[in-house]
Design a protein around this motif. Structure first.
Motif, PDB file in Angstrom:
ATOM      1  N   ALA A  19       0.955  10.037  40.551  1.00 50.93           N
ATOM      2  CA  ALA A  19       0.351   9.067  41.479  1.00 50.93           C
ATOM      3  C   ALA A  19       0.121   7.727  40.784  1.00 50.93           C
ATOM      4  N   LYS A  20      -0.105   7.759  39.473  1.00 53.53           N
ATOM      5  CA  LYS A  20      -0.278   6.526  38.698  1.00 53.53           C
ATOM      6  C   LYS A  20       1.071   5.956  38.253  1.00 53.53           C
ATOM      7  N   GLY A  21       2.148   6.722  38.479  1.00 59.42           N
ATOM      8  CA  GLY A  21       3.470   6.272  38.060  1.00 59.42           C
ATOM      9  C   GLY A  21       3.702   6.411  36.568  1.00 59.42           C
ATOM     10  N   TRP A  22       2.965   7.316  35.940  1.00 58.51           N
ATOM     11  CA  TRP A  22       3.053   7.495  34.491  1.00 58.51           C
ATOM     12  C   TRP A  22       3.984   8.646  34.120  1.00 58.51           C
ATOM     13  N   SER A  23       4.647   8.484  32.991  1.00 56.41           N
ATOM     14  CA  SER A  23       5.429   9.559  32.388  1.00 56.41           C
ATOM     15  C   SER A  23       4.498  10.412  31.519  1.00 56.41           C
ATOM     16  N   GLN A  24       4.983  11.567  31.112  1.00 50.60           N
ATOM     17  CA  GLN A  24       4.217  12.370  30.151  1.00 50.60           C
ATOM     18  C   GLN A  24       4.012  11.582  28.862  1.00 50.60           C
ATOM     19  N   GLU A  25       5.011  10.844  28.477  1.00 55.47           N
ATOM     20  CA  GLU A  25       4.921  10.049  27.248  1.00 55.47           C
ATOM     21  C   GLU A  25       3.779   9.033  27.328  1.00 55.47           C
ATOM     22  N   ARG A  26       3.677   8.352  28.457  1.00 52.68           N
ATOM     23  CA  ARG A  26       2.598   7.361  28.602  1.00 52.68           C
ATOM     24  C   ARG A  26       1.236   8.042  28.583  1.00 52.68           C
ATOM     25  N   LEU A  27       1.101   9.161  29.299  1.00 51.96           N
ATOM     26  CA  LEU A  27      -0.177   9.870  29.305  1.00 51.96           C
ATOM     27  C   LEU A  27      -0.518  10.340  27.893  1.00 51.96           C
ATOM     28  N   ALA A  28       0.473  10.785  27.155  1.00 54.66           N
ATOM     29  CA  ALA A  28       0.240  11.205  25.775  1.00 54.66           C
ATOM     30  C   ALA A  28      -0.298  10.040  24.947  1.00 54.66           C
ATOM     31  N   LEU A  29       0.330   8.887  25.076  1.00 58.46           N
ATOM     32  CA  LEU A  29      -0.115   7.715  24.320  1.00 58.46           C
ATOM     33  C   LEU A  29      -1.517   7.281  24.731  1.00 58.46           C
ATOM     34  N   GLU A  30      -1.790   7.264  26.026  1.00 57.14           N
ATOM     35  CA  GLU A  30      -3.090   6.812  26.535  1.00 57.14           C
ATOM     36  C   GLU A  30      -4.219   7.782  26.188  1.00 57.14           C
TER      37      GLU A  30
END
Length: 74
Positions: A19-30
């Motif tokens: 829903a936020k348009g995030w990849s797993q990679e972005r969530l991992a970084l954040e």
């Protein structure tokens, strides 16, 4: 038969992340969590720790409780 809580959590996490348009990679970084770990959580293969639930909630700007809501029916 009830859905496994780990699977339900993983499906809900996927819903919120997408829903936020995030990849797993972005969530991992954040969140500061490993992408491979997140993949296991999303597949319901990991029994996620409470501290990691809070890290994910903070990164996604949601309440920890919202991650525990049932996933949407498909």
């Amino acid at each position: 038969m009830a859905i496994d809580p780990r699977t339900a959590f993983g499906l809900r996490l996927i819903e919120i992340r997408k829903a936020k348009g995030w990849s797993q990679e972005r969530l991992a970084l954040e969140s500061g969590l490993a992408r491979s770990y997140l993949g296991g959580v999303e597949r319901g293969q990991r029994n996620i720790a409470l501290l990691n639930i809070y890290k994910l909630a903070e990164a996604l700007a949601v309440t920890p409780g919202s991650l525990m809501d049932p996933p949407a029916a498909k």
